[in-house]
Design a protein around this motif. Structure first.
Motif, PDB file in Angstrom:
ATOM      1  N   THR A  65      -1.996  -2.389   4.934  1.00  0.00           N
ATOM      2  CA  THR A  65      -2.061  -3.378   3.817  1.00  0.00           C
ATOM      3  C   THR A  65      -0.786  -4.062   3.767  1.00  0.00           C
ATOM      4  O   THR A  65       0.053  -3.688   4.400  1.00  0.00           O
ATOM      5  CB  THR A  65      -2.436  -3.040   2.626  1.00  0.00           C
ATOM      6  OG1 THR A  65      -1.367  -1.997   2.230  1.00  0.00           O
ATOM      7  CG2 THR A  65      -3.752  -1.965   2.711  1.00  0.00           C
ATOM      8  N   THR A  66      -0.814  -5.056   2.944  1.00  0.00           N
ATOM      9  CA  THR A  66       0.386  -5.750   2.776  1.00  0.00           C
ATOM     10  C   THR A  66       1.706  -5.172   2.066  1.00  0.00           C
ATOM     11  O   THR A  66       2.791  -5.434   1.945  1.00  0.00           O
ATOM     12  CB  THR A  66       0.344  -7.104   1.956  1.00  0.00           C
ATOM     13  OG1 THR A  66      -0.450  -6.899   0.726  1.00  0.00           O
ATOM     14  CG2 THR A  66      -0.741  -7.956   2.626  1.00  0.00           C
ATOM     15  N   THR A  67       1.303  -3.828   1.544  1.00  0.00           N
ATOM     16  CA  THR A  67       2.331  -3.148   0.905  1.00  0.00           C
ATOM     17  C   THR A  67       2.588  -1.672   1.701  1.00  0.00           C
ATOM     18  O   THR A  67       3.227  -0.886   1.349  1.00  0.00           O
ATOM     19  CB  THR A  67       1.734  -2.677  -0.490  1.00  0.00           C
ATOM     20  OG1 THR A  67       0.247  -2.022  -0.426  1.00  0.00           O
ATOM     21  CG2 THR A  67       1.611  -3.840  -1.498  1.00  0.00           C
ATOM     22  N   THR A  68       2.220  -1.547   2.904  1.00  0.00           N
ATOM     23  CA  THR A  68       2.293  -0.428   3.723  1.00  0.00           C
ATOM     24  C   THR A  68       3.094  -0.765   4.902  1.00  0.00           C
ATOM     25  O   THR A  68       3.172  -2.069   5.490  1.00  0.00           O
ATOM     26  CB  THR A  68       0.921   0.207   3.978  1.00  0.00           C
ATOM     27  OG1 THR A  68       0.142  -0.639   4.733  1.00  0.00           O
ATOM     28  CG2 THR A  68       0.097   0.565   2.997  1.00  0.00           C
ATOM     29  N   VAL A  69       3.819   0.184   5.465  1.00  0.00           N
ATOM     30  CA  VAL A  69       4.591   0.021   6.788  1.00  0.00           C
ATOM     31  C   VAL A  69       4.094   1.308   7.574  1.00  0.00           C
ATOM     32  O   VAL A  69       3.304   1.957   7.283  1.00  0.00           O
ATOM     33  CB  VAL A  69       5.994   0.140   6.684  1.00  0.00           C
ATOM     34  CG1 VAL A  69       6.508  -1.127   5.576  1.00  0.00           C
ATOM     35  CG2 VAL A  69       6.341   1.592   5.980  1.00  0.00           C
TER      36      VAL A  69
ATOM     37  N   ALA B 110       2.716   3.563   2.355  1.00  0.00           N
ATOM     38  CA  ALA B 110       3.954   3.157   1.688  1.00  0.00           C
ATOM     39  C   ALA B 110       5.332   3.679   2.075  1.00  0.00           C
ATOM     40  O   ALA B 110       5.482   4.939   2.401  1.00  0.00           O
ATOM     41  CB  ALA B 110       3.797   3.455   0.077  1.00  0.00           C
TER      42      ALA B 110
END
Length: 531
Positions: A229-233, A246
């Motif tokens: 997602t846009t909040t995970t790496v 995250a």
């Protein structure tokens, strides 16, 4: 050695003379003792043709001085005709009769006129081409299809050259060893992968935008199972596929985040709380000293000035800039205000001085501040009370059932009447436990009595009825309403036993006390009193 010589002359029909010459000297030539020379002379023409000339089987026809297998000519070898040239060897003539098998020339004319022959050794190496005008074979020297192939040949052997069209000039599937894939189909959205040193295979569908993971030796690549997602790496995994997640500030970050990037610039600074939801803390926009637990925070700083308390202490202002502790007191006391500018204290609530208004039902009160003599209170809802005004003399309070207000009534309505500790009357219809014939029934009366209809069958002499639970037992009186005048004098129905919840009735002969069967459909009037 004696030599026999003879000669025999014959005159044949047709003007021919036959001369047989035996071994020895003959007019024609000298022959060996094993040969016979045949001379035929046509007297007119000097030439005599023969239609048939037969030799013995396995015989030879030789020329020159050699005879038999040592000579050359023709021979019959067990039914197979063979020929031999001088200095050569015996060779079988084609069994089909079509000609010699060991010819050294290519015959282009009839065998009767073998005059025009071309030695194969005289031709160059190549493809032979026939010339239609002369019949002389030549070597093809036409088009050379370098790096191409011959697609077609004309009648004069002129070649049409072309490159290979993979769609029309080839069949089957081009293998990996030949620069192909070895595949005829693949997965839409997949890629080619070597599953062996010489084997290509199609991978499965690769998810759009997903990372591709190597499958290792012999396995095609596969997509990473998550797009993140846009909040995970992406996190590495030395023992398996990487995963999106995250950033773990305790495990995924090293170094100290400076203040310019939202950090503290200090590796020994920690903050605790909040634990349930986002909270906002506003700090002054200036350098300042943060209050700590090293000293008590004063009232002027927004503190209390105290570092310890006794359980139950209350803080109250004792002055404009000071706080004081109000110690807890005995159970049951309430905090009573001392008025404006005066400290509060513990004390008892004065119901005449400290209470106002009317305490409602939801707070344990009634909601009424006054009453009429004789009023009764009853709940008219789950949260309110109502007053039932006293009626005329002699009326009794009657329940109207659940969720209905009671009323005063001059008529009493009782199902059971208890007199003292044990004696009771009940109008509740009992049940038939057993007896009274087949399919008996009970009808409740309007008082503490009921009716039993004896069932069919005509053989029942007793029965058991079930009653409400009594303190000790039941005492029932029974009258057979259908007893005729003829048998009434010597027939009765009585109770013979009881429990706290049942009574046993029996029909008897009065004179002997023996059990007597009721008549079918007899009607019994029963009245029971509990004791």
């Amino acid at each position: 050695m004696s030599i026999l010589r003879f000669s025999l002359g014959l005159v044949l029909g047709g003007g021919a003379a036959l001369l047989l010459v035996g071994s020895g000297t003959s007019p024609l030539a000298a022959q060996s003792p094993s040969q016979i020379q045949l001379a035929i002379n046509q007297l007119v023409t000097g030439v005599t043709p023969f239609t048939n000339l037969r030799l013995a089987a396995s015989s030879y026809q030789n020329w020159g001085s050699g005879t038999g297998a040592a000579g050359y000519g023709f021979r019959d070898s067990g039914g197979v005709i063979q020929v031999k040239s001088s200095g050569g060897s015996w060779t079988t003539v084609d069994p089909t009769g079509s000609g010699d098998l060991d010819a050294s020339y290519w015959t282009r004319v009839a065998e009767a006129t073998l005059t025009d022959e071309t030695a194969l050794g005289a031709l160059a190496t190549g493809v032979l081409l026939n010339t239609t005008t002369t019949g002389v074979p030549t070597i093809y020297t036409g088009t050379s299809c370098t790096n191409q192939f011959v697609r077609s040949l004309s009648a004069s052997a002129a070649a049409t050259c072309a490159t290979v069209d993979l769609l029309t000039d080839t069949a089957s599937t081009l293998t990996v060893a030949r620069g192909g894939t070895g595949l005829t189909t693949g997965t839409s959205g997949g890629i080619l992968a070597f599953t062996g040193t010489g084997t290509l295979a199609s991978s499965g569908l690769l998810t759009a935008n997903a990372l591709v993971l190597g499958g290792g030796a012999g396995v095609a690549p596969v997509p990473l199972g998550s797009l993140g997602t846009t909040t995970t790496v992406l996190h590495g995994n030395a023992s398996g596929a990487p995963t999106f997640g995250a950033v773990g500030l305790t495990t995924d970050v090293s170094g100290i985040l400076p203040g310019a990037n939202g950090g503290t610039g200090n590796g020994f600074f920690a903050v605790t709380g909040p634990t349930t939801s986002l909270k906002t803390f506003t700090f002054p926009d200036a350098s300042s000293t943060v209050l700590t637990t090293n000293a008590a925070v004063t009232t002027a700083q927004g503190g209390t000035g105290f570092t310890s308390y006794t359980i139950g202490d209350l803080l109250q202002a004792s002055g404009a800039t000071t706080l004081a502790k109000l110690a807890a007191t005995f159970t049951g006391n309430a905090l009573i205000s001392g008025g404006v500018g005066t400290v509060s204290s513990w004390g008892k609530i004065g119901l005449t001085t400290h209470v106002s208004g009317t305490l409602g039902p939801t707070n344990g009160g009634t909601g009424f501040a006054s009453y009429t003599v004789g009023d009764l209170l009853y709940a008219n809802s789950t949260t309110s009370l109502a007053r039932l005004t006293a009626p005329a003399l002699g009326e009794v309070l009657i329940s109207q059932g659940a969720a209905t207000a009671p009323i005063w009534s001059s008529t009493a309505r009782l199902t059971n009447l208890n007199l003292g500790a044990n004696l009771a009357l009940s109008a509740t219809a009992p049940t038939i436990a057993s007896g009274f014939g087949t399919s008996p029934s009970i009808t409740a009366g309007t008082a503490a009595a009921f009716r039993v209809d004896v069932g069919t069958g005509g053989s029942a002499t007793s029965g058991v009825i079930g009653l409400p639970t009594a303190a000790t037992g039941w005492n029932c009186t029974v009258e057979d309403l259908t007893a005729t005048t003829a048998n009434a004098a010597d027939r009765r129905t009585v109770q013979v036993s009881s429990t706290t919840a049942s009574a046993t009735l029996e029909n008897q002969t009065i004179s002997t006390g023996a059990a007597l069967a009721w008549a079918a459909s007899d009607i019994l009037a029963v009245s029971c009193v509990a004791f």
